[in-house]
Design a protein around this motif. Structure first.
Motif, PDB file in Angstrom:
ATOM      1  N   TYR A   1      54.632  16.451  61.168  1.00  7.73           N
ATOM      2  CA  TYR A   1      55.125  15.253  60.496  1.00  7.73           C
ATOM      3  C   TYR A   1      55.191  15.461  58.988  1.00  7.73           C
ATOM      4  N   ILE A   2      54.184  16.106  58.413  1.00  7.72           N
ATOM      5  CA  ILE A   2      54.160  16.314  56.962  1.00  7.72           C
ATOM      6  C   ILE A   2      55.204  17.346  56.553  1.00  7.72           C
ATOM      7  N   ASP A   3      55.408  18.361  57.386  1.00 12.95           N
ATOM      8  CA  ASP A   3      56.399  19.393  57.053  1.00 12.95           C
ATOM      9  C   ASP A   3      57.812  18.821  56.986  1.00 12.95           C
ATOM     10  N   GLY A   4      58.071  17.755  57.727  1.00  9.50           N
ATOM     11  CA  GLY A   4      59.410  17.169  57.713  1.00  9.50           C
ATOM     12  C   GLY A   4      59.759  16.503  56.402  1.00  9.50           C
ATOM     13  N   TYR A   5      58.762  16.232  55.559  1.00  4.08           N
ATOM     14  CA  TYR A   5      59.020  15.565  54.279  1.00  4.08           C
ATOM     15  C   TYR A   5      59.101  16.548  53.109  1.00  4.08           C
ATOM     16  N   LYS A   6      58.916  17.828  53.359  1.00  6.13           N
ATOM     17  CA  LYS A   6      58.896  18.780  52.256  1.00  6.13           C
ATOM     18  C   LYS A   6      60.269  18.868  51.600  1.00  6.13           C
ATOM     19  N   GLY A   7      60.295  18.680  50.320  1.00  2.24           N
ATOM     20  CA  GLY A   7      61.517  18.782  49.546  1.00  2.24           C
ATOM     21  C   GLY A   7      62.438  17.599  49.645  1.00  2.24           C
ATOM     22  N   THR A   8      62.033  16.546  50.333  1.00  2.00           N
ATOM     23  CA  THR A   8      62.912  15.381  50.497  1.00  2.00           C
ATOM     24  C   THR A   8      62.315  14.102  49.944  1.00  2.00           C
ATOM     25  N   VAL A   9      61.184  14.164  49.258  1.00  4.06           N
ATOM     26  CA  VAL A   9      60.496  12.973  48.776  1.00  4.06           C
ATOM     27  C   VAL A   9      60.746  12.828  47.281  1.00  4.06           C
ATOM     28  N   ASP A  10      61.272  11.690  46.905  1.00  8.02           N
ATOM     29  CA  ASP A  10      61.530  11.393  45.495  1.00  8.02           C
ATOM     30  C   ASP A  10      60.468  10.483  44.889  1.00  8.02           C
ATOM     31  N   CYS A  11      59.798   9.680  45.741  1.00  7.54           N
ATOM     32  CA  CYS A  11      58.789   8.731  45.260  1.00  7.54           C
ATOM     33  C   CYS A  11      57.502   9.479  44.905  1.00  7.54           C
ATOM     34  N   ALA A  12      56.963   9.225  43.715  1.00  4.32           N
ATOM     35  CA  ALA A  12      55.734   9.902  43.276  1.00  4.32           C
ATOM     36  C   ALA A  12      54.530   9.480  44.115  1.00  4.32           C
ATOM     37  N   GLN A  13      54.465   8.213  44.502  1.00  6.15           N
ATOM     38  CA  GLN A  13      53.337   7.735  45.307  1.00  6.15           C
ATOM     39  C   GLN A  13      53.350   8.357  46.703  1.00  6.15           C
ATOM     40  N   ALA A  14      54.529   8.438  47.309  1.00  2.00           N
ATOM     41  CA  ALA A  14      54.630   9.052  48.638  1.00  2.00           C
ATOM     42  C   ALA A  14      54.284  10.532  48.577  1.00  2.00           C
ATOM     43  N   ARG A  15      54.719  11.203  47.510  1.00  3.01           N
ATOM     44  CA  ARG A  15      54.383  12.618  47.371  1.00  3.01           C
ATOM     45  C   ARG A  15      52.879  12.808  47.210  1.00  3.01           C
ATOM     46  N   ALA A  16      52.234  11.911  46.483  1.00  3.61           N
ATOM     47  CA  ALA A  16      50.776  12.006  46.324  1.00  3.61           C
ATOM     48  C   ALA A  16      50.056  11.780  47.652  1.00  3.61           C
ATOM     49  N   ALA A  17      50.572  10.865  48.465  1.00 10.48           N
ATOM     50  CA  ALA A  17      49.946  10.612  49.768  1.00 10.48           C
ATOM     51  C   ALA A  17      50.078  11.816  50.688  1.00 10.48           C
ATOM     52  N   LEU A  18      51.277  12.442  50.717  1.00 14.33           N
ATOM     53  CA  LEU A  18      51.477  13.617  51.563  1.00 14.33           C
ATOM     54  C   LEU A  18      50.653  14.799  51.078  1.00 14.33           C
ATOM     55  N   ASP A  19      50.531  14.961  49.763  1.00 17.59           N
ATOM     56  CA  ASP A  19      49.697  16.044  49.234  1.00 17.59           C
ATOM     57  C   ASP A  19      48.233  15.837  49.603  1.00 17.59           C
ATOM     58  N   ARG A  20      47.782  14.584  49.568  1.00 15.78           N
ATOM     59  CA  ARG A  20      46.394  14.287  49.943  1.00 15.78           C
ATOM     60  C   ARG A  20      46.142  14.618  51.414  1.00 15.78           C
ATOM     61  N   ALA A  21      47.087  14.287  52.275  1.00 16.73           N
ATOM     62  CA  ALA A  21      46.942  14.596  53.700  1.00 16.73           C
ATOM     63  C   ALA A  21      46.948  16.099  53.942  1.00 16.73           C
ATOM     64  N   THR A  22      47.809  16.828  53.214  1.00 17.68           N
ATOM     65  CA  THR A  22      47.872  18.281  53.376  1.00 17.68           C
ATOM     66  C   THR A  22      46.570  18.946  52.961  1.00 17.68           C
ATOM     67  N   VAL A  23      45.985  18.472  51.860  1.00 19.54           N
ATOM     68  CA  VAL A  23      44.727  19.049  51.389  1.00 19.54           C
ATOM     69  C   VAL A  23      43.609  18.802  52.394  1.00 19.54           C
ATOM     70  N   LEU A  24      43.541  17.590  52.955  1.00 18.45           N
ATOM     71  CA  LEU A  24      42.476  17.275  53.916  1.00 18.45           C
ATOM     72  C   LEU A  24      42.615  18.103  55.191  1.00 18.45           C
ATOM     73  N   LEU A  25      43.832  18.330  55.644  1.00 17.69           N
ATOM     74  CA  LEU A  25      44.038  19.102  56.870  1.00 17.69           C
ATOM     75  C   LEU A  25      43.742  20.579  56.675  1.00 17.69           C
ATOM     76  N   SER A  26      43.832  21.065  55.457  1.00 13.15           N
ATOM     77  CA  SER A  26      43.608  22.490  55.200  1.00 13.15           C
ATOM     78  C   SER A  26      42.221  22.783  54.630  1.00 13.15           C
ATOM     79  N   MET A  27      41.386  21.778  54.480  1.00 14.62           N
ATOM     80  CA  MET A  27      40.078  21.991  53.857  1.00 14.62           C
ATOM     81  C   MET A  27      39.152  22.805  54.742  1.00 14.62           C
ATOM     82  N   THR A  28      38.946  22.369  55.972  1.00 13.69           N
ATOM     83  CA  THR A  28      38.016  23.046  56.877  1.00 13.69           C
ATOM     84  C   THR A  28      38.681  23.216  58.228  1.00 13.69           C
ATOM     85  N   GLN A  29      38.157  24.140  58.990  1.00 10.22           N
ATOM     86  CA  GLN A  29      38.672  24.372  60.333  1.00 10.22           C
ATOM     87  C   GLN A  29      38.001  23.424  61.312  1.00 10.22           C
ATOM     88  N   GLY A  30      38.736  23.073  62.345  1.00 14.63           N
ATOM     89  CA  GLY A  30      38.192  22.210  63.385  1.00 14.63           C
ATOM     90  C   GLY A  30      38.259  20.745  63.066  1.00 14.63           C
TER      91      GLY A  30
END
Length: 430
Positions: A239-268
């Motif tokens: 779902y997050i990969d589908g928004y790469k390069g297509t988001v113009d809103c700064a708030q939406a980009r910040a939300a997607l970046d936050r989700a990406t960081v949380l998913l890549s922080m730890t395994q499991g």
């Protein structure tokens, strides 16, 4: 001798006649020796018959005590070993009636109530295992949120349910957001589907510029909701990969970046399960003590009172605020300079004025310090004098009341400067 004569006088002549007709005579028992007789009411009674009467009387008393236990079992046993009919009642002594706690009506078998599973505070017979209780849908008290949502017939508006739930949770506490994440996981598959969940988060990302006006931290919170939904399996990992390069809103980009960081922080996904933390009632005491200790140490480094107040409120443990008061006073006693003294005084003053810590919790914290000051003094000399100073300053700042100040323990040891100083005392008490 008088007692024996009274006992023998109570024996009827007819009973003695029956007792005298025993299977063996006196000559046979004594082997031909002369028989000793006693005169009772003008009748001469052999001594052996009197002894037999005493033995039989004792046996009857034992039988009377045991007869109440066997009541209701049908037939009882007589003196001769013969079964008596259930209609025949054996007399009991008045003393036995008062001491016997069983039913006097003759009903029942004297067994425990309800087979041992009755009585106050009893949950059942020993070893009994209860099965899971099945919920009856036809019960008038039955209430299911999923059934209520199904009855609404939302149709194409199903995606609005997660949108409304997340929007309300943004303005709530961390525990409310945790419950909202669990609600979304339960609704997915029964009320809403994965396409509806994706559509709802698309709507939330578009509405972020409006949500930021009421909740400044909305982009970070929506990003955490997205990461938690991916971890729970109600949102596709792509779902997050589908928004790469297509988001113009700064708030939406910040939300997607936050989700990406949380998913890549730890395994499991262990960190994502606790993305909202655990509610105050669900945390262990050791964890809360550690969190409060870290809060106070960070405050001593930064000096930011508002940040410390916000962190304390996020713990959601108003019933455990006395621990912060206790730890703050102990840190003052263990410190050597005046910096910690002033900083802790200002922190407690701010928390008291903002009503984050109630007077009851403040009182409990100081009472704990008063009780443990003898042990603290073993490790920290002069802790009594420091505590007296700190308590006095807290009273002047309005943190504690006058009765609480008066309860402060003091060493009470007065020492003279010298013998020839005219009785002058030291300025500082020890």
């Amino acid at each position: 001798m008088e007692i024996e004569n009274e006992q023998t006088d109570n024996i009827n002549a007819t009973e003695l006649d029956n007792l005298s007709d025993t299977q063996f005579s006196g000559d046979e028992e004594n082997g031909g020796t002369e028989e000793v007789k006693t005169e009772i009411n003008g009748n001469w009674i052999p001594a052996t018959s009197i002894n037999e009467a005493k033995i039989n009387a004792r046996a009857k008393r034992r039988l009377r005590k045991n007869s109440s236990r066997d009541s209701g079992r049908g037939d009882s046993v007589s003196d001769n070993g013969e079964a008596l009919k259930s209609g025949v009642t054996i007399p009991t002594s008045p003393k036995g009636k008062h001491l016997d706690r069983r039913s006097r009506s003759g009903k029942g078998r004297g067994l425990p109530k309800k087979g041992g599973s009755g009585g106050k505070g009893v949950w059942g017979t020993p070893g009994q295992v209860y099965d899971l209780e099945e919920v009856d849908i036809k019960d008038p008290n039955y209430d299911d949120d999923q059934e209520m949502l199904k009855d609404l017939s939302l149709g194409e508006m199903k995606y609005s349910v997660p949108v409304l739930a997340v929007s309300l949770a943004l303005e709530g506490k961390a525990s409310h957001r945790e419950m909202t994440s669990k609600l979304l996981a339960d609704l997915c598959g029964t009320v809403v589907g994965k396409p509806d969940v994706e559509k709802s988060f698309d709507r939330l990302l578009r509405d972020l510029p409006e949500l930021v006006l009421d909740t400044p931290r909305a982009p970070q919170l929506v990003g955490q909701f997205i990461a938690r939904a991916v971890r729970d399996g109600i949102l596709c990992s792509s779902y997050i990969d589908g928004y790469k390069g297509t988001v113009d809103c700064a708030q939406a980009r910040a939300a997607l970046d936050r989700a990406t960081v949380l998913l890549s922080m730890t395994q499991g996904g262990k960190r994502i399960d606790n993305v909202w933390g655990s509610g105050g009632g669900q945390q262990s005491v050791k964890h809360l003590v550690k969190e409060i200790d870290m809060l106070l140490k960070e405050y001593l480094l930064s000096g930011d009172v508002s940040e410390a107040e916000r962190c304390l409120q996020e713990l959601e443990v108003p019933h455990f605020h006395h621990e912060l008061v206790y730890e703050a006073v102990v840190m003052v006693l263990e410190s050597t300079g005046e910096t910690n003294f002033k900083m802790m005084l200002s922190l407690l003053k701010s928390l008291c004025r903002s009503a984050v810590i109630t007077m009851d919790q403040m009182k409990r914290g100081y009472e704990r310090v008063y009780r443990e000051i003898p042990d603290i003094n073993l490790d920290v000399p002069r802790s009594y004098s420091v505590l007296e100073r700190f308590v006095e300053e807290c009273f002047r700042a309005g943190i504690i009341s006058k009765p609480m100040r008066d309860l402060c323990p003091s060493r009470g040891r007065k020492r003279f400067v010298s013998e020839g100083d005219g009785g002058r005392l030291k300025a500082e008490s020890y």
